[in-house]
Design a protein around this motif. Structure first.
Motif, PDB file in Angstrom:
ATOM      1  N   GLU A  61     -15.753  -5.276  -5.252  1.00 17.85           N
ATOM      2  CA  GLU A  61     -14.543  -5.351  -4.425  1.00 17.85           C
ATOM      3  C   GLU A  61     -14.572  -6.585  -3.519  1.00 17.85           C
ATOM      4  N   ASP A  62     -15.734  -6.905  -2.983  1.00 13.74           N
ATOM      5  CA  ASP A  62     -15.864  -8.092  -2.131  1.00 13.74           C
ATOM      6  C   ASP A  62     -15.528  -9.356  -2.917  1.00 13.74           C
ATOM      7  N   VAL A  63     -16.056  -9.463  -4.119  1.00 20.69           N
ATOM      8  CA  VAL A  63     -15.799 -10.637  -4.953  1.00 20.69           C
ATOM      9  C   VAL A  63     -14.327 -10.706  -5.333  1.00 20.69           C
ATOM     10  N   LYS A  64     -13.747  -9.572  -5.697  1.00 19.37           N
ATOM     11  CA  LYS A  64     -12.322  -9.522  -6.052  1.00 19.37           C
ATOM     12  C   LYS A  64     -11.458  -9.977  -4.871  1.00 19.37           C
ATOM     13  N   THR A  65     -11.762  -9.486  -3.690  1.00 24.83           N
ATOM     14  CA  THR A  65     -10.994  -9.861  -2.502  1.00 24.83           C
ATOM     15  C   THR A  65     -11.171 -11.335  -2.175  1.00 24.83           C
ATOM     16  N   GLN A  66     -12.379 -11.838  -2.304  1.00 29.67           N
ATOM     17  CA  GLN A  66     -12.619 -13.261  -2.055  1.00 29.67           C
ATOM     18  C   GLN A  66     -11.750 -14.103  -2.987  1.00 29.67           C
ATOM     19  N   HIS A  67     -11.685 -13.705  -4.242  1.00 27.58           N
ATOM     20  CA  HIS A  67     -10.844 -14.408  -5.212  1.00 27.58           C
ATOM     21  C   HIS A  67      -9.372 -14.367  -4.783  1.00 27.58           C
ATOM     22  N   GLU A  68      -8.903 -13.198  -4.376  1.00 26.52           N
ATOM     23  CA  GLU A  68      -7.517 -13.059  -3.918  1.00 26.52           C
ATOM     24  C   GLU A  68      -7.245 -13.933  -2.700  1.00 26.52           C
ATOM     25  N   LEU A  69      -8.172 -13.937  -1.751  1.00 26.10           N
ATOM     26  CA  LEU A  69      -7.993 -14.733  -0.535  1.00 26.10           C
ATOM     27  C   LEU A  69      -7.919 -16.230  -0.845  1.00 26.10           C
ATOM     28  N   LEU A  70      -8.718 -16.671  -1.778  1.00 26.56           N
ATOM     29  CA  LEU A  70      -8.723 -18.086  -2.132  1.00 26.56           C
ATOM     30  C   LEU A  70      -7.432 -18.521  -2.819  1.00 26.56           C
ATOM     31  N   HIS A  71      -6.716 -17.563  -3.391  1.00 33.15           N
ATOM     32  CA  HIS A  71      -5.483 -17.895  -4.114  1.00 33.15           C
ATOM     33  C   HIS A  71      -4.214 -17.555  -3.333  1.00 33.15           C
ATOM     34  N   CYS A  72      -4.360 -17.154  -2.088  1.00 32.01           N
ATOM     35  CA  CYS A  72      -3.174 -16.867  -1.265  1.00 32.01           C
ATOM     36  C   CYS A  72      -2.427 -18.164  -0.978  1.00 32.01           C
ATOM     37  N   LYS A  73      -1.104 -18.065  -1.021  1.00 34.54           N
ATOM     38  CA  LYS A  73      -0.268 -19.244  -0.789  1.00 34.54           C
ATOM     39  C   LYS A  73       0.436 -19.199   0.562  1.00 34.54           C
ATOM     40  N   SER A  74       0.330 -18.072   1.256  1.00 33.25           N
ATOM     41  CA  SER A  74       0.974 -17.965   2.563  1.00 33.25           C
ATOM     42  C   SER A  74       0.134 -17.069   3.469  1.00 33.25           C
ATOM     43  N   GLU A  77       0.594 -13.378   2.490  1.00 35.77           N
ATOM     44  CA  GLU A  77      -0.253 -12.946   1.363  1.00 35.77           C
ATOM     45  C   GLU A  77      -1.687 -12.711   1.836  1.00 35.77           C
ATOM     46  N   LEU A  78      -2.161 -13.609   2.688  1.00 32.10           N
ATOM     47  CA  LEU A  78      -3.515 -13.479   3.235  1.00 32.10           C
ATOM     48  C   LEU A  78      -3.651 -12.193   4.038  1.00 32.10           C
ATOM     49  N   ARG A  79      -2.689 -11.912   4.885  1.00 32.61           N
ATOM     50  CA  ARG A  79      -2.703 -10.694   5.703  1.00 32.61           C
ATOM     51  C   ARG A  79      -2.689  -9.455   4.825  1.00 32.61           C
ATOM     52  N   LYS A  80      -1.840  -9.448   3.791  1.00 34.75           N
ATOM     53  CA  LYS A  80      -1.756  -8.289   2.892  1.00 34.75           C
ATOM     54  C   LYS A  80      -3.070  -8.076   2.141  1.00 34.75           C
ATOM     55  N   ALA A  81      -3.681  -9.154   1.677  1.00 37.86           N
ATOM     56  CA  ALA A  81      -4.954  -9.045   0.945  1.00 37.86           C
ATOM     57  C   ALA A  81      -6.051  -8.505   1.865  1.00 37.86           C
ATOM     58  N   GLN A  82      -6.095  -8.992   3.087  1.00 37.94           N
ATOM     59  CA  GLN A  82      -7.108  -8.520   4.036  1.00 37.94           C
ATOM     60  C   GLN A  82      -6.887  -7.050   4.387  1.00 37.94           C
ATOM     61  N   LEU A  83      -5.637  -6.674   4.614  1.00 37.54           N
ATOM     62  CA  LEU A  83      -5.327  -5.290   4.957  1.00 37.54           C
ATOM     63  C   LEU A  83      -5.678  -4.350   3.795  1.00 37.54           C
ATOM     64  N   ALA A  84      -5.330  -4.758   2.575  1.00 33.31           N
ATOM     65  CA  ALA A  84      -5.654  -3.934   1.401  1.00 33.31           C
ATOM     66  C   ALA A  84      -7.172  -3.761   1.271  1.00 33.31           C
ATOM     67  N   PHE A  85      -7.912  -4.838   1.520  1.00 34.66           N
ATOM     68  CA  PHE A  85      -9.371  -4.771   1.453  1.00 34.66           C
ATOM     69  C   PHE A  85      -9.923  -3.784   2.473  1.00 34.66           C
ATOM     70  N   ILE A  86      -9.452  -3.894   3.709  1.00 38.46           N
ATOM     71  CA  ILE A  86      -9.946  -3.016   4.779  1.00 38.46           C
ATOM     72  C   ILE A  86      -9.598  -1.559   4.490  1.00 38.46           C
ATOM     73  N   GLU A  87      -8.380  -1.302   4.038  1.00 44.90           N
ATOM     74  CA  GLU A  87      -7.974   0.085   3.742  1.00 44.90           C
ATOM     75  C   GLU A  87      -8.806   0.675   2.610  1.00 44.90           C
ATOM     76  N   LYS A  88      -9.011  -0.120   1.546  1.00 46.75           N
ATOM     77  CA  LYS A  88      -9.794   0.385   0.414  1.00 46.75           C
ATOM     78  C   LYS A  88     -11.254   0.597   0.812  1.00 46.75           C
ATOM     79  N   ALA A  89     -11.811  -0.336   1.572  1.00 49.72           N
ATOM     80  CA  ALA A  89     -13.203  -0.199   2.021  1.00 49.72           C
ATOM     81  C   ALA A  89     -13.358   1.049   2.884  1.00 49.72           C
ATOM     82  N   HIS A  90     -12.427   1.258   3.802  1.00 45.35           N
ATOM     83  CA  HIS A  90     -12.493   2.442   4.664  1.00 45.35           C
ATOM     84  C   HIS A  90     -12.452   3.715   3.826  1.00 45.35           C
TER      85      HIS A  90
END
Length: 120
Positions: A61-74, A77-90
């Protein structure tokens, strides 16, 4: 007394190593461990396997999120990816904690049931 060649060879035997470890454990004043029986050790192995699988999943999941963060264009998108990561991790950590607690609670009755002499 010097160790013989046979003593050196038996130290590489996994069973002999385990027995030596348990003897040192008992000699240190922690008491005999034989009362736990094989059921307890099997339950501990299951718990360890569960933890290793969980950590492996979280690393994925960490690697997947890192990939998503690197490809964010705004920033959105970055906020949504981070929030999704935190919610799933929790969610995953909460579920895993429940599993581990249940495994721990289930471990003692199994160990007691499958041993002849339990000091509890």
């Amino acid at each position: 007394m010097a160790k013989s060649k046979q003593d050196t060879n038996t130290s590489k035997d996994p069973v002999a190593i385990g027995q030596e470890f348990m003897q040192q454990f008992e000699d240190a004043g922690l008491g005999p461990m034989r009362w736990m029986g094989t059921a307890w050790f099997e339950a501990m192995a299951d718990m360890n396997s569960e933890l290793v699988a969980f950590v492996a999943d979280r690393i994925k999941e960490d690697v997947k999120t890192q990939h998503e963060l690197l490809h964010c264009k705004s920033a959105e998108e970055l906020r949504k990816a981070q929030l999704a990561f935190i919610e799933k991790a929790h969610k995953q950590y909460t579920e895993e904690t429940g599993k581990i607690v249940k495994m721990g609670l289930d471990m003692l009755p199994t160990a007691i049931k499958n041993t002849k002499d339990t000091p509890l």
